[in-house]
Write an enzyme that holds these catalytic residues in place. Structure first.
Site, PDB file in Angstrom:
ATOM      1  N   ARG A 174      59.368   3.386  12.397  1.00 41.89           N
ATOM      2  CA  ARG A 174      60.315   3.867  11.364  1.00 41.89           C
ATOM      3  C   ARG A 174      60.949   3.113  10.299  1.00 41.89           C
ATOM      4  NH1 ARG A 174      62.781   6.672  15.700  1.00 41.89           N
ATOM      5  NH2 ARG A 174      61.777   8.424  16.452  1.00 41.89           N
ATOM      6  N   THR A 175      61.439   1.978  10.774  1.00 43.00           N
ATOM      7  CA  THR A 175      62.113   1.196   9.932  1.00 43.00           C
ATOM      8  C   THR A 175      61.294   0.464   9.132  1.00 43.00           C
ATOM      9  OG1 THR A 175      63.185   0.411  12.123  1.00 43.00           O
ATOM     10  CG2 THR A 175      63.877  -0.807  10.140  1.00 43.00           C
TER      11      THR A 175
END
Lengths: 242, 208
Positions: free
Chosen positions: A19-20
């Site tokens: 996600r990051t």
């Protein structure tokens, strides 16, 4: 914590959570200040791809609705995504057709909530945003970071501007600056950033918003001076170097 | 396969210090107005104090976005309480609500260090002190934030014997702002809560 995979695609069951993000095409500082009639905001038109200055005509300041200007530094694609969200917001606001329109305070609040909730999902919009505007005579200038930190003040700056421009503004800003003085002060800040920030480009726009409306200037370049004696014969003290 | 480390942290420390002291029929809450990040000052004029109910005021330092979210949540819950019970929430009641709200995010905490100050149901001053995940305690005085390690010993020393300290919040915070806390300064916001209502004043602190 959860171990649910957020994104589909080429992701295996044992792969780390994806996600990051890392930013790819980024814009550098935005500087803004309150002056007598409203808000002045300046940003250069550079879009850097890491250490390359890849795009030189990126508009990083946009008018939002009737009363606000939004300037962004950081990931350009996230800024464009935000503009789409804001388009929808302004559209629905107009559709009420009730004579009221979203002002800068409301937009700032909306943007803060959007940025904060994205950071809660560990999927931030990689931007530092400057939101300025005038509504019913009230001037407003605020900032939101990519993790949702927000505040309002008489002058704000993102990125390098926070380190290089804010001290100049703290020294020289005062209430009721005229338009010319405000522009001069902003140009002074942008010039310092141009000299010292490697991702700055010498092509900037200054935007103005007052009760009457918004104007974003045509792109122009600042005058710089490089004729210092120390640059004249740089190898004088060290023969053979360049 | 190595674990992927995130390139960013969801937290930031925006600094600041809060103090609250309870009196017989009043409560004093104070906090500085500086908001910083790393070694930079973001703004010199940011209030860390929030009125949650008529007799209940919260001061929080730490990560400002989490603090804001917490304040909004509690304000919303208080509004619902008022609709349902047709009265203001008491300070001890709000204290419990804050604790539960913090613990709800036990596994992704609000990075918020709070002191709650107000008047209890009998009109006596009360102060509640919290950690980031909701553990709380009613005390006579407390401080949270970057300067708390310097303020608490001072308060312990001055308040161990009952004595009418005029406005200890002012004295408590100034000497510490002269000391090493880099992220404390600019202005001090002091809120006094008593049966007459809420009174707010400001004091200048160092600007560097």
């Amino acid at each position: 914590m959860e171990s649910i995979q957020a994104k589909q695609g080429l992701v295996g069951p044992n792969d780390p959570i994806q996600r990051t993000q890392l930013p790819y095409v980024t814009g550098t500082s935005v500087v803004a200040l309150k002056y007598k009639d409203g808000i002045l905001m300046a940003a250069d038109m550079g879009g850097s791809y890491g250490s390359t200055i890849r795009y030189k005509s990126v508009e990083r300041i946009k008018p939002i609705g009737k009363h606000s200007l939004l300037g962004a530094s950081g990931e350009i694609s996230d800024f464009q995504e935000l503009l789409r969200n804001l388009d929808e917001l302004i559209l629905y606001d107009n559709m009420w057709d009730d004579g009221n329109s979203l002002g800068p305070k409301e937009l700032h609040s909306y943007l803060t909530r959007v940025m904060y909730n994205r950071r809660n999902k560990f999927d931030p919009l990689w931007n530092s945003l400057v939101l300025g505007g005038v509504k019913n005579g009230q001037k407003y200038l605020g900032m939101v970071s990519m993790i949702g930190v927000n505040f309002e003040d008489s002058h704000v700056a993102t990125g390098f501007g926070n380190h290089l421009a804010r001290p100049i503004l703290r020294d020289e800003w005062h209430e009721n600056l005229s338009y010319e003085d405000g522009v001069k002060l902003l140009e002074k800040c942008m010039r310092v950033l141009l000299y010292r920030d490697r991702s700055a480009v010498n092509k900037l726009q200054i935007a103005k918003i007052t009760e009457e409306g918004t104007t974003i200037s045509q792109p122009y370049a600042l005058k710089t001076f490089w004729g210092f004696t120390a640059f004249q014969n740089p190898t004088a003290g060290a023969e053979g170097s360049w | 396969m190595t674990k992927q480390h995130p390139a960013w942290s969801p937290y930031d420390n925006n600094g600041g210090t809060c103090v609250a002291i309870a009196g017989a029929d009043y409560c004093v809450i104070a906090a500085d107005t500086r908001m910083s990040t790393g070694y930079s000052i973001l703004t010199r004029d940011y209030s860390k104090i929030c009125k949650l109910a008529d007799k209940c005021v919260m001061a929080s330092s730490g990560f400002q976005a989490d603090v804001k979210a917490l304040q909004k949540l509690l304000a919303a819950r208080h509004l619902i309480y008022q609709h349902q019970h047709n009265k203001q929430m008491s300070c001890p009641g709000m204290a419990q609500l804050l604790s539960n709200t913090l613990y709800y995010k036990r596994f992704f905490p609000y990075y918020s260090f709070n002191v709650l100050g107000g008047l209890d149901n009998e009109g006596k001053g009360c102060v509640y002190t919290y950690d980031a995940v909701g553990s709380y305690e009613r005390v006579g005085y407390s401080s949270q934030g970057s300067g708390s390690t310097l303020i608490m010993p001072f308060l312990d020393n001055q308040l161990k014997s009952p004595s009418p300290l005029l406005l200890p919040a002012q004295d408590a915070v100034t000497p510490l702002s002269e000391a090493e806390a880099v992220d404390l300064g600019d202005k001090l916001e002091i809120v006094v809560l008593n049966k007459g209502g809420i009174h707010r004043e400001y004091m200048e602190l160092r600007k560097d």
